[in-house]
Design a protein around this motif. Structure first.
Motif, mmCIF file in Angstrom:
data_model
loop_
_atom_site.group_PDB
_atom_site.id
_atom_site.type_symbol
_atom_site.label_atom_id
_atom_site.label_comp_id
_atom_site.label_asym_id
_atom_site.label_seq_id
_atom_site.Cartn_x
_atom_site.Cartn_y
_atom_site.Cartn_z
ATOM 1 N N THR A 2 0.800 -1.217 0.000
ATOM 2 C CA THR A 2 0.000 0.000 0.000
ATOM 3 C C THR A 2 0.838 1.274 0.000
ATOM 4 O O THR A 2 0.391 2.294 -0.510
ATOM 5 C CB THR A 2 -0.935 0.005 1.219
ATOM 6 N N PHE A 3 2.018 1.267 0.590
ATOM 7 C CA PHE A 3 2.841 2.470 0.676
ATOM 8 C C PHE A 3 3.626 2.709 -0.612
ATOM 9 O O PHE A 3 4.229 1.792 -1.167
ATOM 10 C CB PHE A 3 3.867 2.348 1.813
ATOM 11 N N GLN A 7 4.984 8.170 0.371
ATOM 12 C CA GLN A 7 4.093 8.004 1.516
ATOM 13 C C GLN A 7 4.846 7.442 2.723
ATOM 14 O O GLN A 7 4.609 7.848 3.861
ATOM 15 C CB GLN A 7 2.936 7.069 1.152
ATOM 16 N N PRO A 53 7.871 1.998 7.617
ATOM 17 C CA PRO A 53 7.324 2.007 6.257
ATOM 18 C C PRO A 53 8.387 2.000 5.164
ATOM 19 O O PRO A 53 8.261 1.270 4.173
ATOM 20 C CB PRO A 53 6.503 3.303 6.232
ATOM 21 N N ALA A 99 -5.971 5.575 10.197
ATOM 22 C CA ALA A 99 -5.780 5.048 8.839
ATOM 23 C C ALA A 99 -4.325 4.657 8.611
ATOM 24 O O ALA A 99 -4.030 3.632 7.978
ATOM 25 C CB ALA A 99 -6.215 6.082 7.807
ATOM 26 N N LEU A 100 -3.396 5.458 9.143
ATOM 27 C CA LEU A 100 -1.976 5.140 9.010
ATOM 28 C C LEU A 100 -1.640 3.885 9.811
ATOM 29 O O LEU A 100 -0.866 3.029 9.355
ATOM 30 C CB LEU A 100 -1.121 6.319 9.487
ATOM 31 N N HIS A 102 -3.581 1.393 10.386
ATOM 32 C CA HIS A 102 -4.090 0.258 9.611
ATOM 33 C C HIS A 102 -3.163 -0.046 8.441
ATOM 34 O O HIS A 102 -2.890 -1.209 8.119
ATOM 35 C CB HIS A 102 -5.500 0.572 9.113
ATOM 36 N N GLU A 103 -2.644 0.994 7.807
ATOM 37 C CA GLU A 103 -1.784 0.821 6.639
ATOM 38 C C GLU A 103 -0.458 0.148 7.017
ATOM 39 O O GLU A 103 0.047 -0.712 6.295
ATOM 40 C CB GLU A 103 -1.521 2.184 5.996
ATOM 41 N N GLU A 106 -1.173 -3.524 7.626
ATOM 42 C CA GLU A 106 -1.477 -4.220 6.375
ATOM 43 C C GLU A 106 -0.224 -4.393 5.515
ATOM 44 O O GLU A 106 -0.030 -5.442 4.883
ATOM 45 C CB GLU A 106 -2.532 -3.415 5.610
ATOM 46 N N THR A 107 0.639 -3.380 5.499
ATOM 47 C CA THR A 107 1.834 -3.436 4.657
ATOM 48 C C THR A 107 2.794 -4.525 5.113
ATOM 49 O O THR A 107 3.368 -5.248 4.289
ATOM 50 C CB THR A 107 2.547 -2.067 4.654
ATOM 51 N N THR A 290 -4.436 -7.581 11.352
ATOM 52 C CA THR A 290 -4.369 -6.198 10.865
ATOM 53 C C THR A 290 -5.357 -5.306 11.595
ATOM 54 O O THR A 290 -5.011 -4.217 12.073
ATOM 55 C CB THR A 290 -4.635 -6.150 9.345
ATOM 56 N N ALA A 294 -4.189 -2.395 14.210
ATOM 57 C CA ALA A 294 -4.547 -1.004 13.934
ATOM 58 C C ALA A 294 -5.286 -0.388 15.122
ATOM 59 O O ALA A 294 -5.045 0.767 15.491
ATOM 60 C CB ALA A 294 -5.409 -0.926 12.678
#
Length: 702
Positions: A2-3, A7, A53, A99-100, A102-103, A106-107, A290, A294
């Motif tokens: 996702t990143f 980002q 990230p 949201a970050l 969660h990202e 997930e990543t 995930t 989050a």
């Protein structure tokens, strides 16, 4: 994935990036090359590689390159001594956007899972320390080798108030079985973050092969070739998804309930995710990890755990207020006054860590012999466990001696007393020592509550007297309260801090206030509990009142461990200093006079009841409190006492209070010591008018 690169940089702008680089290697016996991915953050082993990230983006790009080469196999390894030790926690602290959070969760799954789902065989060459996300990366590979010198192997997340959130809760139980996974993920983590040794990791089935460290990479590549050619097929544990899994989850729940009392959301969630792993459905399992990760990243309990982590790993290494270390004097010989159990434990610690001559004295030869014999016996135990060599055991034993004559201290640089906790006795000991030791020799006291300044007041050289308060058991608890008396000079203080570091203790500078930090706070809340019992609160209600904090033991169990006589003595010292806040229970006096050491007794089935003899001697009133009322009272008392201690300058900041409780009393990481909990629950503002910590410290940034 996702990143994007941009980002990732924006998410953690200060990330120490772990770069992943791919190179192709020809391996004997394979027609195709092997793609070897190396993880390296550009620092030496003192700054282990972590994943933020940008690190995940780099690993993903390295995997792109590896897959594009269509190699015989893909392998991942680390820089010297380090494989990888997990997520970049310093970056996590700054996350304020759900949201970050969660990202990020997930990543990690998306990148690591490429290794799991790969049609090309994937290998982890675990060449050194591997923890948390680093271990999850290794588990995501099909096969694993491990260096015999790997120093740290663990999932520490539950210890921090988190859970392994990049596949660990799903992959590990399906590799080694649910019961072993409960041990690694939950039991070891809640046992002061216990690490695995390479041999244990292999026995559990976490890794397939343990190889020598000298040529680890070469041997790992040769082993890889044998696996690819089909000559080696590592055995896998047969997984019991029925009654065995039920039993493992029941054990996990019992451990979490017993250790955390439901106070750690991360531990509770780890149990739920381990149960979910029974289906061995990575899609469902990773989605649940995930979502839970989050949510937890946005929870103040986790931030308190990260705050604790930073206290122990950063602040403890740079003690606030410590003098310049260049002022410290060299210590080439240590004297210990006393040869009882505490003195003997100190002698053992000094000889093991400093490896200099240590001499004990006491009032008669029999006591001295017993003390020296204890130290020799403990050294023999270390030898029996193969923690030291026969040569080292002989050298250490030769360094420990005893003497009735204090002239044996004439050339000692550091002398510590561990005699009876009574001011007159300690003053006499120090006064006598001045006749024998050099003027620059440090005189240290292991007092738990008495004034260091008063102890030194009659000496010719009071400037060299320092408080050096250990916690029992000495070998286990890492805290050292270093107390500066009114006349203690910088050289004595610097020497004390240098010796504390050599002893591998975490030192906190405290002023010469009654009972210092840990004992003062423990006696403050224990006093509230005993007062409630005196008023008529049932023993079991009073003892369970603080359970929602998830403390390592209940107040009355703590009193049993410390010793009721010691608790009474410290309580009397505090009562003399602060009679309005510290009372002395007449029932406790009778309890100590009776020779009793425990309120509780247990039957053969482990059922806990009050000792009838204790119940008979303890005269209770008719004004009982509920658990909730007592908890509010105790927490309010602690909050008020902390504010007074900070105003008095007992320590520099609230962080030092928390560090003392974590390291000296074993209070859990997810509590953050105590001040984050008092802030989070509103107690500090209610009692003192303001929180102890600034917004965003041990809490989610606004």
């Amino acid at each position: 994935m996702t990143f994007t690169v941009e980002q990732a940089k924006a998410a953690f702008p200060d990330e120490v990036v772990t770069r992943a680089t791919t190179r192709l290697i020809a391996v004997p016996g394979l027609d195709k090359q092997v793609a070897l991915i190396t993880l390296d953050n550009g620092h030496d082993h003192t700054r282990p590689s972590t994943f933020g990230p940008q690190g995940l983006v780099s690993l993903n790009a390295a995997l792109d390159e590896a897959f594009a080469a269509e190699p015989a196999a893909i392998a991942v390894t680390g820089k010297p001594f380090i494989f990888a030790v997990g997520a970049d926690l310093s970056g996590v602290e700054a996350v304020s956007d759900p949201a970050l959070a969660h990202e990020i969760a997930e990543t990690g799954h998306a990148v690591f899972r490429r290794l799991t789902d790969s049609a090309i065989p994937t290998f982890a060459f675990v060449n050194g320390a591997v923890m948390g996300g680093g271990l999850e990366l290794a588990l995501s590979c099909h096969y694993r080798t491990l260096s015999e010198s790997a120093a740290a192997i663990a999932f520490p997340e539950v210890f921090l108030g988190l859970f392994p959130g990049w596949g660990g809760t799903q992959l590990l139980p399906n590799l080694i079985g649910p019961d072993a996974a409960v041990t690694v993920i939950i039991e070891n983590a809640l046992n002061q973050n216990k690490m695995l040794k390479p041999k244990q990791a292999a026995e559990l089935g976490i890794v397939d092969e343990v190889l020598g460290s000298a040529d680890f990479l070469e041997q790992s590549l040769l082993w890889l070739a044998r696996v690819v050619r089909g000559e080696v097929a590592p055995q896998r544990t047969e997984i019991d998804r029925g009654a065995g899994w039920d039993a493992a989850i029941a054990r996990a729940k019992a451990i979490v309930d017993g250790r955390t009392k439901g106070a750690s959301p991360g531990a509770t969630k780890a149990v739920e995710l381990l149960e979910l792993a029974r289906a061995n459905d990575l899609d469902a399992g990773y989605a649940a990890e995930t979502q839970a990760l989050a949510q937890l990243l946005m929870d103040d309990t986790l931030r308190a755990g990260l705050y604790s982590f930073n206290l122990v790993n950063k602040r403890a290494k740079r003690p606030a207020g410590a003098p310049d270390k260049s002022l410290a004097r060299k210590v080439t010989k240590v004297g210990v006054v006393g040869a009882g159990l505490m003195a003997s434990q100190l002698a053992l610690l000094f000889v093991r860590r400093l490896k200099v001559p240590v001499v004990l004295t006491d009032v008669d030869q029999a006591r001295i012999d017993k003390g020296v014999s204890y130290v020799h016996g403990e050294i023999d135990k270390l030898l029996g466990k193969k923690r030291i060599s026969p040569d080292e055991a002989n050298r250490l034993k030769a360094l420990v001696s005893g003497s009735l004559d204090k002239a044996a201290f004439a050339d000692a640089d550091f002398v510590i007393e561990a005699v009876f906790e009574e001011m007159g006795v300690k003053q006499q000991v120090f006064g006598d020592l001045e006749n024998y030791v050099r003027p620059e020799a440090i005189l240290a006291t292991n007092t738990s509550s008495l004034s260091v300044s008063e102890m030194a007041s009659k000496l010719q050289h009071p400037e060299r007297v320092v408080g050096f308060h250990f916690f029992n058991p000495v070998a286990v608890l890492p805290l050292l309260e270093i107390v500066r008396g009114e006349k203690t000079d910088d050289a004595a203080l610097a020497t004390a801090f240098a010796v504390g570091k050599q002893l591998k203790k975490s030192s906190v500078l405290v002023s010469d206030a009654p009972a210092f930090v840990v004992n003062r706070l423990l006696l403050r809340f224990l006093g509230e509990v005993l007062t409630a019992v005196d008023e008529g609160t049932p023993f079991d209600v009073a003892d369970r009142a603080l359970e929602p904090l998830g403390l390592p033991m209940s107040p009355l169990t703590l009193m049993q461990l410390v010793g009721p006589a010691i608790a009474l003595h410290v309580g009397e010292t505090l009562h003399a200093a602060f009679p309005d806040r510290f009372g002395v229970s007449e029932n406790l006096k009778k309890f100590v006079a009776s020779g009793k050491t425990a309120v509780w007794q247990w039957d053969d089935r482990g059922n806990q009841t009050v000792d009838p003899e204790v119940a008979a001697l303890w005269q209770q009133g008719d004004k009982p409190s509920t658990a909730e009322e007592l908890r509010e009272r105790a927490l309010s008392a602690i909050a008020g006492e902390i504010r007074i201690m900070l105003d008095e300058g007992v320590v520099a900041e609230p962080q030092d209070i928390d560090l003392c409780l974590i390291l000296g009393a074993g209070w859990p990481f997810w509590l953050g010591g105590i001040t984050p909990y008092l802030d989070r629950t509103g107690v500090s503002a209610k009692v003192t008018g303001k929180p102890f910590l600034a917004p965003g410290v041990a809490s989610v940034p606004a």
